[in-house]
Design a protein around this motif. Structure first.
Motif, PDB file in Angstrom:
ATOM      1  N   SER A 136       2.703  -0.401  -9.736  1.00 53.61           N
ATOM      2  CA  SER A 136       2.327   1.048 -10.055  1.00 53.61           C
ATOM      3  C   SER A 136       2.876   1.428 -11.182  1.00 53.61           C
ATOM      4  O   SER A 136       3.790   1.016 -11.891  1.00 53.61           O
ATOM      5  CB  SER A 136       3.373   1.798  -8.752  1.00 53.61           C
ATOM      6  OG  SER A 136       2.543   1.709  -7.512  1.00 53.61           O
ATOM      7  N   GLY A 172       0.255  12.026   0.097  1.00 56.37           N
ATOM      8  CA  GLY A 172       0.001  11.566  -1.143  1.00 56.37           C
ATOM      9  C   GLY A 172       0.585  12.194  -2.603  1.00 56.37           C
ATOM     10  O   GLY A 172       0.385  12.157  -3.521  1.00 56.37           O
ATOM     11  N   PHE A 330      -3.635   1.751 -16.106  1.00 57.30           N
ATOM     12  CA  PHE A 330      -4.640   0.822 -15.695  1.00 57.30           C
ATOM     13  C   PHE A 330      -5.342  -0.060 -16.687  1.00 57.30           C
ATOM     14  O   PHE A 330      -5.768  -1.210 -16.642  1.00 57.30           O
ATOM     15  CB  PHE A 330      -5.596   1.605 -14.592  1.00 57.30           C
ATOM     16  CG  PHE A 330      -5.068   1.897 -13.505  1.00 57.30           C
ATOM     17  CD1 PHE A 330      -4.599   0.606 -12.628  1.00 57.30           C
ATOM     18  CD2 PHE A 330      -4.902   3.115 -13.242  1.00 57.30           C
ATOM     19  CE1 PHE A 330      -3.781   1.288 -11.402  1.00 57.30           C
ATOM     20  CE2 PHE A 330      -4.397   3.333 -11.997  1.00 57.30           C
ATOM     21  CZ  PHE A 330      -3.859   2.525 -11.057  1.00 57.30           C
ATOM     22  N   TRP A 354      -8.339  17.769  -5.363  1.00 58.52           N
ATOM     23  CA  TRP A 354      -7.804  16.507  -4.932  1.00 58.52           C
ATOM     24  C   TRP A 354      -7.022  16.554  -3.736  1.00 58.52           C
ATOM     25  O   TRP A 354      -5.745  16.617  -3.477  1.00 58.52           O
ATOM     26  CB  TRP A 354      -6.672  16.092  -6.143  1.00 58.52           C
ATOM     27  CG  TRP A 354      -7.343  15.921  -7.460  1.00 58.52           C
ATOM     28  CD1 TRP A 354      -7.560  16.638  -8.496  1.00 58.52           C
ATOM     29  CD2 TRP A 354      -8.121  14.812  -7.775  1.00 58.52           C
ATOM     30  NE1 TRP A 354      -8.080  16.216  -9.318  1.00 58.52           N
ATOM     31  CE2 TRP A 354      -8.641  14.942  -9.143  1.00 58.52           C
ATOM     32  CE3 TRP A 354      -8.437  13.598  -7.078  1.00 58.52           C
ATOM     33  CZ2 TRP A 354      -9.189  13.962  -9.742  1.00 58.52           C
ATOM     34  CZ3 TRP A 354      -9.046  12.457  -7.786  1.00 58.52           C
ATOM     35  CH2 TRP A 354      -9.691  12.759  -9.039  1.00 58.52           C
ATOM     36  N   ARG A 359      -2.300  10.259  -4.709  1.00 58.17           N
ATOM     37  CA  ARG A 359      -2.815   8.750  -4.163  1.00 58.17           C
ATOM     38  C   ARG A 359      -4.456   8.717  -4.620  1.00 58.17           C
ATOM     39  O   ARG A 359      -4.795   7.860  -5.142  1.00 58.17           O
ATOM     40  CB  ARG A 359      -2.453   8.532  -2.730  1.00 58.17           C
ATOM     41  CG  ARG A 359      -2.847   7.276  -2.385  1.00 58.17           C
ATOM     42  CD  ARG A 359      -2.531   7.185  -1.049  1.00 58.17           C
ATOM     43  NE  ARG A 359      -1.005   7.078  -0.786  1.00 58.17           N
ATOM     44  CZ  ARG A 359      -0.759   8.085   0.277  1.00 58.17           C
ATOM     45  NH1 ARG A 359      -1.481   8.840   0.799  1.00 58.17           N
ATOM     46  NH2 ARG A 359       0.700   8.016   0.430  1.00 58.17           N
ATOM     47  N   GLU A 360      -4.870   9.747  -4.390  1.00 56.74           N
ATOM     48  CA  GLU A 360      -6.417  10.090  -4.625  1.00 56.74           C
ATOM     49  C   GLU A 360      -6.762  10.021  -6.025  1.00 56.74           C
ATOM     50  O   GLU A 360      -7.534   9.234  -6.529  1.00 56.74           O
ATOM     51  CB  GLU A 360      -7.070  11.048  -3.928  1.00 56.74           C
ATOM     52  CG  GLU A 360      -8.515  11.214  -4.066  1.00 56.74           C
ATOM     53  CD  GLU A 360      -9.201  12.583  -3.583  1.00 56.74           C
ATOM     54  OE1 GLU A 360     -10.365  12.613  -3.628  1.00 56.74           O
ATOM     55  OE2 GLU A 360      -8.362  13.477  -3.286  1.00 56.74           O
ATOM     56  N   ARG A 362      -4.951   8.388  -8.475  1.00 55.86           N
ATOM     57  CA  ARG A 362      -4.508   7.129  -9.050  1.00 55.86           C
ATOM     58  C   ARG A 362      -5.965   6.289  -8.669  1.00 55.86           C
ATOM     59  O   ARG A 362      -6.171   5.474  -9.624  1.00 55.86           O
ATOM     60  CB  ARG A 362      -3.387   6.648  -8.235  1.00 55.86           C
ATOM     61  CG  ARG A 362      -2.840   5.094  -8.424  1.00 55.86           C
ATOM     62  CD  ARG A 362      -1.836   4.607  -7.609  1.00 55.86           C
ATOM     63  NE  ARG A 362      -1.210   3.329  -7.891  1.00 55.86           N
ATOM     64  CZ  ARG A 362      -1.653   2.446  -7.997  1.00 55.86           C
ATOM     65  NH1 ARG A 362      -2.926   2.182  -7.305  1.00 55.86           N
ATOM     66  NH2 ARG A 362      -0.999   1.282  -8.353  1.00 55.86           N
ATOM     67  N   ASN A 363      -6.212   6.232  -7.506  1.00 56.12           N
ATOM     68  CA  ASN A 363      -7.225   5.329  -6.900  1.00 56.12           C
ATOM     69  C   ASN A 363      -8.644   5.769  -7.613  1.00 56.12           C
ATOM     70  O   ASN A 363      -9.299   4.899  -8.149  1.00 56.12           O
ATOM     71  CB  ASN A 363      -7.741   5.516  -5.666  1.00 56.12           C
ATOM     72  CG  ASN A 363      -6.550   4.899  -4.568  1.00 56.12           C
ATOM     73  OD1 ASN A 363      -5.743   4.186  -5.157  1.00 56.12           O
ATOM     74  ND2 ASN A 363      -6.445   5.331  -3.386  1.00 56.12           N
ATOM     75  N   ALA A 364      -8.894   7.004  -8.173  1.00 58.60           N
ATOM     76  CA  ALA A 364     -10.368   7.530  -8.896  1.00 58.60           C
ATOM     77  C   ALA A 364     -10.031   6.991 -10.075  1.00 58.60           C
ATOM     78  O   ALA A 364     -11.185   6.401 -10.546  1.00 58.60           O
ATOM     79  CB  ALA A 364     -10.343   8.912  -8.658  1.00 58.60           C
ATOM     80  N   GLU A 366      -8.298   4.378 -11.244  1.00 62.59           N
ATOM     81  CA  GLU A 366      -8.322   2.882 -11.240  1.00 62.59           C
ATOM     82  C   GLU A 366      -9.869   2.704 -11.383  1.00 62.59           C
ATOM     83  O   GLU A 366     -10.208   1.704 -12.238  1.00 62.59           O
ATOM     84  CB  GLU A 366      -7.571   2.258 -10.422  1.00 62.59           C
ATOM     85  CG  GLU A 366      -7.531   0.770 -10.412  1.00 62.59           C
ATOM     86  CD  GLU A 366      -6.726   0.216  -9.004  1.00 62.59           C
ATOM     87  OE1 GLU A 366      -6.515  -0.967  -9.117  1.00 62.59           O
ATOM     88  OE2 GLU A 366      -6.368   1.068  -8.231  1.00 62.59           O
ATOM     89  N   ARG A 367     -10.492   3.097 -10.467  1.00 63.55           N
ATOM     90  CA  ARG A 367     -12.102   2.750 -10.436  1.00 63.55           C
ATOM     91  C   ARG A 367     -12.743   3.195 -11.820  1.00 63.55           C
ATOM     92  O   ARG A 367     -13.382   2.358 -12.133  1.00 63.55           O
ATOM     93  CB  ARG A 367     -12.410   3.691  -9.232  1.00 63.55           C
ATOM     94  CG  ARG A 367     -14.086   3.428  -9.005  1.00 63.55           C
ATOM     95  CD  ARG A 367     -14.407   4.298  -7.943  1.00 63.55           C
ATOM     96  NE  ARG A 367     -16.091   4.230  -7.631  1.00 63.55           N
ATOM     97  CZ  ARG A 367     -17.017   4.757  -8.326  1.00 63.55           C
ATOM     98  NH1 ARG A 367     -16.680   5.523  -9.382  1.00 63.55           N
ATOM     99  NH2 ARG A 367     -18.218   4.582  -8.226  1.00 63.55           N
ATOM    100  N   PRO A 383     -15.799   8.722  -9.113  1.00 63.53           N
ATOM    101  CA  PRO A 383     -16.324   8.520  -7.770  1.00 63.53           C
ATOM    102  C   PRO A 383     -17.508   9.438  -7.657  1.00 63.53           C
ATOM    103  O   PRO A 383     -17.437  10.523  -8.023  1.00 63.53           O
ATOM    104  CB  PRO A 383     -15.129   8.693  -6.804  1.00 63.53           C
ATOM    105  CG  PRO A 383     -14.019   8.334  -7.647  1.00 63.53           C
ATOM    106  CD  PRO A 383     -14.492   8.803  -9.128  1.00 63.53           C
TER     107      PRO A 383
END
Length: 453
Positions: A136, A172, A330, A354, A359-360, A362-364, A366-367, A383
């Protein structure tokens, strides 16, 4: 540490026990190897002092059994019949060290000190390995948001005490990270930080995971097990999602907090717990108490110090900085040249509510870093529910509307006003999975051009 002394001479057991006790450790002494092995099967020990001649017993054979059955417990052998041969043989069979009788308190302290330092080093290595495995980004605890800054101020002032801490907030929002922060800024930072997730197991398995069990306590209990309370000895026990703790276990946790005592499942022996408890939940605990799903006395015992982490939608002032930090992390992790957001992408990130919080986010991101084709994250890299055109279809008074459009507007209003998606689902009378599917469909409809009149 808890230290076992195995010697058939009473004066050696007494003098060694006194020396160990004077260093702040807990001694336990027996006069035979057979009893020592029985004690070690019942109690966790951190160090064993073993005589090489225990009456008619061969200390080297006892050493073999200890090394085989308890390989993680260091054993120091001592004897009045010292020789190079016996020392080499003891070390070859797995002894941690060798001490010749008569020994001085200083020599004993050196052995105990080495083991204590080794335990701390092993724990630190374990903690670092865990942190690296999570991969992380570095967490920044400075916030420009007044509510979040207040949370950090309370936690900083609380960290130096052993008071119980209750961290509230939506899923999150970083509650587990804050629990770790409290531990790392306390006097217990070199001691274990042990997490148990309350919703992850059945009631029976959760009780065993928390307090441990003895062999035969229930079906599948094929050996004695020491639970998370024992693993956290001297450190911090973090109870994640405490609001999900079954009612049957709550009295035992209350006793742990009030009296520092507990029993393993299937065991009658009362044990003392030396842990600090930090708990977290996304539930409304006062509501849980009113609905009698959570004991009022346990709630007040946990609620000595309480903070509520604000959702990300209320931390707009931090959103840009957090997003940029994720990009840097990232980009470095996956070796991409990405450095920034396009104005359109950043505008959409700052406008989005959000619901999944950090957490959301971070994932968005990273993608987006993975999909970005240059140094800039474009709107199309985000996304779909973010990159789609976010226009609201306002319902004009008196205009004909479909049932789907009415449902669309109602869901939108409820979600906007709810504390989180779970709360919105309860208000709508549907489960969260259904609400998620409906929102995905709404995002898809929003992405389509509105029909011309």
């Amino acid at each position: 540490m808890k230290i076992l002394i195995v010697d058939d001479e009473k004066n050696i057991r007494t003098s060694t026990s006194l020396a160990i006790q004077s260093e702040g450790h807990e001694p336990d002494a027996v006069d035979s190897g057979r009893i020592a092995l029985m004690k070690m099967a019942e109690e966790p020990y951190d160090l064993v002092f073993l005589d090489l001649r225990i009456g008619e017993e061969d200390g080297l054979e006892v050493l073999d059994s200890i090394v085989k059955l308890f390989p993680n417990v260091p054993t120091c052998v001592f004897t009045a019949h010292a020789s190079i041969t016996s020392a080499v043989e003891a070390m070859r069979r797995g002894a941690f060290d060798y001490l010749e009788k008569p020994f001085t308190p200083g020599q004993l302290r050196n052995i105990v000190g080495m083991v204590e330092r080794m335990r701390k080093l092993n724990q630190r290595v374990s903690d670092l390995e865990q942190q690296v495995s999570v991969q992380s980004p570095t967490v920044e605890y400075v916030s420009e948001d007044p509510a979040m800054a207040k949370v950090m101020d309370v936690l900083n002032r609380t960290a130096g005490t052993k008071a119980a801490v209750l961290i509230l907030g939506e899923s999150g929002t970083g509650k587990s990270v804050l629990a770790r922060y409290v531990h790392d800024h306390s006097e217990l930072k070199d001691k274990p930080f042990v997490t148990i997730s309350c919703p992850s197991l059945s009631r029976e398995l959760l009780e065993s995971e928390l307090f441990g069990h003895v062999k035969g306590a229930f079906t599948g209990a094929v050996k004695d097990t020491w639970g998370k309370v024992d693993a956290a000895k001297g450190g911090t026990l973090f109870l994640d999602e405490i609001g999900e703790l079954p009612l049957e276990i709550q009295p035992k946790l209350l006793r742990l907090l009030q009296e520092r005592q507990y029993e393993r499942v299937g065991d009658n022996k009362t044990r003392t717990a030396d842990v600090r408890v930090i708990a977290a939940t996304n539930r409304n605990m006062e509501e849980c108490v009113r609905e009698k799903t959570f004991r009022e006395d346990l709630y007040y015992r946990l609620n000595v110090i309480s903070v509520t982490t604000p959702p990300l939608r209320h931390r707009a002032v931090d959103l840009k900085r957090l997003s940029q930090n994720f990009v840097r992390f990232f980009a470095k992790q996956i070796r991409r040249p990405v450095k920034e957001f396009s104005p359109q992408a950043l505008e959409r990130i700052l406008a989005y509510p959000w619901p999944g919080n950090i957490r959301e986010l971070r994932n968005a991101i990273e993608r987006a870093v993975i999909l970005a084709q240059g140094t800039t994250i474009e709107l199309s890299d985000l996304p779909e529910h973010l990159s789609a055109k976010q226009e609201r279809r306002e319902l004009m008074p008196g205009s004909p509307v479909t049932l789907e459009e009415l449902e669309f507007e109602h869901i939108r209003l409820v979600v906007e006003r709810a504390e989180n998606l779970e709360s919105a689902a309860r208000t709508l009378g549907i489960d969260p999975a259904t609400l998620y599917r409906k929102r995905k469909k709404m995002d898809h409809l929003l992405a389509e051009p509105a029909p011309s009149s």
